[in-house]
Design an enzyme around this catalytic site. Structure first.
Site, PDB file in Angstrom:
ATOM      1  N   ASN A  38      39.375  25.817 -71.854  1.00 55.83           N
ATOM      2  CA  ASN A  38      39.828  25.265 -73.300  1.00 55.83           C
ATOM      3  C   ASN A  38      39.562  23.986 -73.483  1.00 55.83           C
ATOM      4  O   ASN A  38      39.656  22.859 -72.863  1.00 55.83           O
ATOM      5  CB  ASN A  38      41.485  25.364 -72.964  1.00 55.83           C
ATOM      6  N   SER A  44      35.179   9.682 -79.415  1.00 57.48           N
ATOM      7  CA  SER A  44      34.426  10.112 -78.638  1.00 57.48           C
ATOM      8  C   SER A  44      33.728   9.076 -77.843  1.00 57.48           C
ATOM      9  O   SER A  44      32.837   8.649 -77.942  1.00 57.48           O
ATOM     10  CB  SER A  44      33.110  10.816 -79.330  1.00 57.48           C
ATOM     11  N   GLU A 100      27.910  12.988 -81.749  1.00 58.10           N
ATOM     12  CA  GLU A 100      27.823  14.457 -81.971  1.00 58.10           C
ATOM     13  C   GLU A 100      27.186  14.767 -83.445  1.00 58.10           C
ATOM     14  O   GLU A 100      27.126  13.902 -84.330  1.00 58.10           O
ATOM     15  CB  GLU A 100      29.056  15.190 -82.133  1.00 58.10           C
TER      16      GLU A 100
END
Lengths: 160, 160, 160
Positions: A38, A44, A100
């Site tokens: 999960n 981040s 990202e």
């Protein structure tokens, strides 16, 4: 008590086709080796002191804080890319940063964006990058495709 | 065991420019004092018994459940706003509610929306609001800008 | 140490109107019985050994890993649907999978999509489905409506 202690981090990336966008995403996660856990999205930061490791075996169903990027497309022939990257500062007591990127793009474009974004993230923090690693992947869509890239933050109990 | 025990909550807001939307978001988080932690998005309840505090120093890399709103824009001149707000009921044994708003809007519009949304959230729960606090911010975009507002839920181990 | 040990999972679904999209979502969560907890989105695995239970009473403010789908609409007369479903493999030592769907669609369409997506998820894993359950709901929008469906992963401390 939160999610501590995160002790390791591992990056990965993968691509796949699927019969629906969600299946393509699921299949891309499986291709990346993180399809049976999960993912919980984080924004981040690489905690200080974390060990960077190759993706280990993670317990099925483990709930894993993860910085990830995914690009799904249902346009045959389109090239999609996903990339993540981490960079660490010279001072090991300070945190690193994860960036990202996902888009209709090539792997090279995605990698370049990650490097640029990490560079700015360190400039604004007044830190110099000690080391950096990018995980990027591209995929030419056949029917319904997905590219995914991820940095997982792992605690000892997640492994095995 | 989950993420308990959350013992404190703190709101904040910030704005910034960046050379990409993700950098603008990262920079806005830094401006808000939460740029070096891992935000995990929650939907969006203030646990009973939580102490509301000014934003403390949070450990770099901590994984922090956070209700947040962010609006990024690449349209120079555009005004973007982000707001969050919490409200608590008269009965201290019951949970509060957190609402988020982000849009091309002014700070005043964002604040008004939060107050309205919190009002409805309490009406439908059959509770009266004991106290409320809104954190809102607006930003006029120069090139690539972001406004962010957040309520973080903190455990003792996250601090320091 | 992460979020372990998750010991139970429970599905639910609900619909509601609200005066804003976020209030409609909040109200739909209340209708589903999960409006006073903090949902943290997961992608979307049923850990092995987890007991499937009817939705229990969950502590207000608990931070609960949840796979969920939500569809909000401000188009009067539009029918929106949300669905989630889990499936478990024959081998109890292996993880199950959770799939989510939301769209302008009927409940039947949403249920069918979940069943198809779970079927593919098991085919690609080389597993056969032992049992499966879908939670789906549809809503005809009056003014601002929301349909939500969720599978929550619960730890003992979340209950009560």
């Amino acid at each position: 008590m939160g999610w501590t202690p995160v002790t390791k981090a591992a990056g990965t990336a993968g691509t796949a086709e699927g019969s629906t966008p969600l299946n393509a995403f699921d299949n891309a996660l499986l291709a990346a080796g993180i399809g049976n856990i999960n993912l919980v999205r984080i924004s981040s930061i690489l905690p200080p002191g974390v060990q960077l490791v190759p993706l280990p075996r993670i317990k099925p169903g483990a709930i894993v804080p993860t910085a990830y990027a995914a690009q799904t497309s249902e346009v045959p022939g389109e090239v999609v890319a996903a990339a993540v990257g981490w960079a660490r500062p010279e001072d090991p007591g300070k945190n690193g940063v994860i960036m990202e990127f996902h888009d209709k793009a090539t792997r090279e474009e995605a990698e370049r964006m990650i490097v640029e974004m990490l560079g700015e993230a360190f400039r604004v923090r007044g830190e110099r990058i000690r080391d950096m690693r990018v995980f990027a992947v591209e995929h030419r869509v056949e029917r319904t495709g997905c590219a995914v890239a991820a940095v997982t933050l792992l605690a000892p109990d997640d492994l095995g």
